[in-house]
Design a protein around this motif. Structure first.
Motif, PDB file in Angstrom:
ATOM      1  N   VAL A 136       6.581  16.858 -14.957  1.00 53.28           N
ATOM      2  CA  VAL A 136       5.962  16.405 -13.770  1.00 53.28           C
ATOM      3  C   VAL A 136       4.469  16.833 -13.792  1.00 53.28           C
ATOM      4  O   VAL A 136       4.158  18.091 -14.448  1.00 53.28           O
ATOM      5  N   PHE A 137       3.630  15.829 -13.541  1.00 52.53           N
ATOM      6  CA  PHE A 137       2.108  16.333 -13.982  1.00 52.53           C
ATOM      7  C   PHE A 137       1.428  16.126 -12.601  1.00 52.53           C
ATOM      8  O   PHE A 137       1.698  15.702 -11.409  1.00 52.53           O
ATOM      9  N   ASP A 138       0.126  16.962 -12.394  1.00 55.48           N
ATOM     10  CA  ASP A 138      -0.543  16.968 -11.277  1.00 55.48           C
ATOM     11  C   ASP A 138      -1.601  15.519 -11.502  1.00 55.48           C
ATOM     12  O   ASP A 138      -1.473  15.018 -12.635  1.00 55.48           O
ATOM     13  N   PRO A 139      -2.388  15.408 -10.576  1.00 60.44           N
ATOM     14  CA  PRO A 139      -3.330  14.061 -10.686  1.00 60.44           C
ATOM     15  C   PRO A 139      -3.996  14.106 -12.000  1.00 60.44           C
ATOM     16  O   PRO A 139      -4.660  13.081 -12.613  1.00 60.44           O
ATOM     17  N   SER A 140      -4.473  15.182 -12.570  1.00 60.48           N
ATOM     18  CA  SER A 140      -5.677  15.161 -13.515  1.00 60.48           C
ATOM     19  C   SER A 140      -4.642  15.304 -15.041  1.00 60.48           C
ATOM     20  O   SER A 140      -5.294  15.340 -15.952  1.00 60.48           O
ATOM     21  N   GLY A 141      -3.590  15.109 -14.870  1.00 61.96           N
ATOM     22  CA  GLY A 141      -2.572  15.158 -16.053  1.00 61.96           C
ATOM     23  C   GLY A 141      -2.011  16.436 -16.800  1.00 61.96           C
ATOM     24  O   GLY A 141      -1.486  16.472 -17.520  1.00 61.96           O
ATOM     25  N   LYS A 142      -2.202  17.430 -15.869  1.00 66.52           N
ATOM     26  CA  LYS A 142      -1.740  18.748 -16.424  1.00 66.52           C
ATOM     27  C   LYS A 142      -0.092  18.942 -15.847  1.00 66.52           C
ATOM     28  O   LYS A 142       0.152  18.418 -14.749  1.00 66.52           O
ATOM     29  N   LYS A 143       0.713  19.390 -16.834  1.00 63.06           N
ATOM     30  CA  LYS A 143       1.870  19.399 -16.704  1.00 63.06           C
ATOM     31  C   LYS A 143       2.175  20.526 -15.641  1.00 63.06           C
ATOM     32  O   LYS A 143       1.770  21.840 -15.951  1.00 63.06           O
ATOM     33  N   VAL A 144       2.927  20.502 -14.812  1.00 62.69           N
ATOM     34  CA  VAL A 144       3.311  21.331 -13.519  1.00 62.69           C
ATOM     35  C   VAL A 144       4.569  21.835 -13.681  1.00 62.69           C
ATOM     36  O   VAL A 144       5.018  22.754 -12.795  1.00 62.69           O
ATOM     37  N   ASP A 153      -0.215  15.870  15.721  1.00 56.25           N
ATOM     38  CA  ASP A 153      -0.661  14.306  16.094  1.00 56.25           C
ATOM     39  C   ASP A 153      -0.454  13.611  14.842  1.00 56.25           C
ATOM     40  O   ASP A 153      -1.227  12.478  14.628  1.00 56.25           O
ATOM     41  N   GLN A 154       0.290  13.958  13.776  1.00 52.37           N
ATOM     42  CA  GLN A 154       0.383  13.410  12.427  1.00 52.37           C
ATOM     43  C   GLN A 154      -0.659  13.197  11.546  1.00 52.37           C
ATOM     44  O   GLN A 154      -0.669  12.504  10.568  1.00 52.37           O
ATOM     45  N   ASN A 155      -1.932  14.168  11.825  1.00 54.03           N
ATOM     46  CA  ASN A 155      -3.098  14.122  11.037  1.00 54.03           C
ATOM     47  C   ASN A 155      -2.902  14.958   9.841  1.00 54.03           C
ATOM     48  O   ASN A 155      -2.319  16.043  10.045  1.00 54.03           O
ATOM     49  N   VAL A 156      -3.162  14.541   8.588  1.00 57.09           N
ATOM     50  CA  VAL A 156      -3.103  15.416   7.365  1.00 57.09           C
ATOM     51  C   VAL A 156      -3.950  16.682   7.499  1.00 57.09           C
ATOM     52  O   VAL A 156      -5.101  16.333   7.465  1.00 57.09           O
ATOM     53  N   LEU A 157      -3.425  17.663   7.300  1.00 55.08           N
ATOM     54  CA  LEU A 157      -4.254  18.865   7.405  1.00 55.08           C
ATOM     55  C   LEU A 157      -4.699  19.326   5.638  1.00 55.08           C
ATOM     56  O   LEU A 157      -5.662  19.803   5.507  1.00 55.08           O
ATOM     57  N   GLN A 158      -3.327  19.152   4.795  1.00 53.51           N
ATOM     58  CA  GLN A 158      -3.848  19.431   3.500  1.00 53.51           C
ATOM     59  C   GLN A 158      -2.504  18.736   2.734  1.00 53.51           C
ATOM     60  O   GLN A 158      -1.502  18.422   3.365  1.00 53.51           O
ATOM     61  N   THR A 159      -2.750  18.729   1.528  1.00 50.11           N
ATOM     62  CA  THR A 159      -1.952  18.178   0.494  1.00 50.11           C
ATOM     63  C   THR A 159      -1.341  19.455  -0.192  1.00 50.11           C
ATOM     64  O   THR A 159      -2.184  20.263  -0.928  1.00 50.11           O
ATOM     65  N   ALA A 160      -0.005  19.651  -0.044  1.00 45.71           N
ATOM     66  CA  ALA A 160       0.486  20.817  -0.540  1.00 45.71           C
ATOM     67  C   ALA A 160       0.899  20.631  -2.224  1.00 45.71           C
ATOM     68  O   ALA A 160       1.100  21.695  -3.071  1.00 45.71           O
ATOM     69  N   PHE A 161       1.473  19.263  -2.466  1.00 41.64           N
ATOM     70  CA  PHE A 161       1.608  19.012  -3.796  1.00 41.64           C
ATOM     71  C   PHE A 161       1.747  17.592  -4.031  1.00 41.64           C
ATOM     72  O   PHE A 161       1.925  16.668  -3.207  1.00 41.64           O
ATOM     73  N   ASN A 162       1.141  17.167  -5.132  1.00 44.68           N
ATOM     74  CA  ASN A 162       0.825  15.833  -5.609  1.00 44.68           C
ATOM     75  C   ASN A 162       1.307  15.670  -7.103  1.00 44.68           C
ATOM     76  O   ASN A 162       0.618  16.118  -8.022  1.00 44.68           O
ATOM     77  N   GLY A 163       2.536  15.473  -7.248  1.00 43.87           N
ATOM     78  CA  GLY A 163       3.037  15.221  -8.723  1.00 43.87           C
ATOM     79  C   GLY A 163       3.361  13.811  -9.201  1.00 43.87           C
ATOM     80  O   GLY A 163       4.070  13.003  -8.284  1.00 43.87           O
ATOM     81  N   ILE A 164       3.270  13.476 -10.369  1.00 40.27           N
ATOM     82  CA  ILE A 164       3.466  12.418 -11.100  1.00 40.27           C
ATOM     83  C   ILE A 164       4.837  12.534 -11.926  1.00 40.27           C
ATOM     84  O   ILE A 164       4.698  13.423 -12.874  1.00 40.27           O
ATOM     85  N   TYR A 165       5.922  11.872 -11.648  1.00 38.96           N
ATOM     86  CA  TYR A 165       7.194  12.252 -12.467  1.00 38.96           C
ATOM     87  C   TYR A 165       7.158  11.098 -13.625  1.00 38.96           C
ATOM     88  O   TYR A 165       7.115   9.889 -13.400  1.00 38.96           O
ATOM     89  N   LYS A 166       7.297  11.591 -14.814  1.00 39.54           N
ATOM     90  CA  LYS A 166       7.664  10.833 -16.061  1.00 39.54           C
ATOM     91  C   LYS A 166       8.674  11.185 -16.690  1.00 39.54           C
ATOM     92  O   LYS A 166       8.980  12.434 -16.955  1.00 39.54           O
ATOM     93  N   LYS A 167       9.644  10.007 -17.026  1.00 41.65           N
ATOM     94  CA  LYS A 167      10.908  10.467 -17.376  1.00 41.65           C
ATOM     95  C   LYS A 167      10.788  11.127 -18.957  1.00 41.65           C
ATOM     96  O   LYS A 167       9.641  10.606 -19.801  1.00 41.65           O
ATOM     97  N   GLN A 168      11.474  11.916 -19.075  1.00 42.57           N
ATOM     98  CA  GLN A 168      11.405  12.619 -20.422  1.00 42.57           C
ATOM     99  C   GLN A 168      12.437  11.771 -21.404  1.00 42.57           C
ATOM    100  O   GLN A 168      13.333  11.199 -21.049  1.00 42.57           O
ATOM    101  N   THR A 169      11.779  11.561 -22.467  1.00 44.92           N
ATOM    102  CA  THR A 169      12.033  10.978 -23.575  1.00 44.92           C
ATOM    103  C   THR A 169      12.994  11.315 -24.683  1.00 44.92           C
ATOM    104  O   THR A 169      13.847  10.844 -25.230  1.00 44.92           O
ATOM    105  N   ASN A 170      13.077  12.969 -24.454  1.00 44.39           N
ATOM    106  CA  ASN A 170      14.058  13.525 -25.407  1.00 44.39           C
ATOM    107  C   ASN A 170      15.293  13.987 -24.721  1.00 44.39           C
ATOM    108  O   ASN A 170      16.092  14.791 -25.215  1.00 44.39           O
TER     109      ASN A 170
END
Length: 173
Positions: free
Chosen positions: A44-52, A153-170
């Motif tokens: 799992v990576f953050d939007p900048s590409g850093k593994k989190v 009121d369903q307005n976004v106050l903050q983004t607590a997490f944004n992760g990009i999941y990439k399948k592990q190949t190994n």
């Protein structure tokens, strides 16, 4: 007459076989498979590409339960248990981590997407908040998970997490 009796008997046997198969697999419905796009072993990576972190998502209990096992690079670990409840056509998640946090979510699937929300709660400042987590299957088979904190009121106050999941190949999926 014998031909009609044979067809009737054959039809009854097919119906009984179908019923037996459906009773053997209580959680094999299309609804129970709506979150299957999240199954697998993931980096799992953050939007900048850093593994989190890493996440392993598996089905248990004859397909009735999806278990998540999170290991973050910061040392946070946690598990969630996800299940479809046919009584109200909802998906439910219970999350607990090694920091003592827990979260209970409920929601519905959309095509290639799962959206779950918490009940309204109060944050440390006394403000009413709702947690909304959305998982989206992308065209490249990655999954984007966005955890947003909303006001009443369903307005976004903050983004607590944004992760990009990439399948592990190994590792096996």
């Amino acid at each position: 007459m014998i031909k009609h009796l044979f067809i009737l008997l054959l039809s009854v046997m097919i119906c009984q076989l179908s019923l037996a198969q459906s009773q053997d697999c209580s959680c094999c419905s299309e609804e129970h498979q709506q979150f299957d796009f999240w199954l697998g072993s993931w980096d799992v990576f953050d939007p900048s590409g850093k593994k989190v972190g890493e996440n392993i998502i598996v089905k248990l209990e004859n397909g009735c339960l999806i278990q998540e096992q999170w290991t973050g690079t910061s040392g946070v670990t946690g598990r969630s248990y996800n299940f479809y409840d046919p009584s109200d056509d909802s998906w439910n998640q219970i999350w607990v981590d090694n920091q003592g946090n827990n979260l209970q979510l409920k929601g519905k699937a959309q095509p290639n997407k799962m959206i779950l929300k918490s009940s309204p709660d109060r944050n440390g400042q006394g403000q009413t908040i709702i947690n909304r987590i959305t998982w989206t299957l992308n065209s490249d088979n990655t999954v984007n998970q966005i955890w947003e904190v909303l006001d009443k009121d369903q307005n976004v106050l903050q983004t607590a997490f944004n992760g990009i999941y990439k399948k592990q190949t190994n590792k096996p999926h």
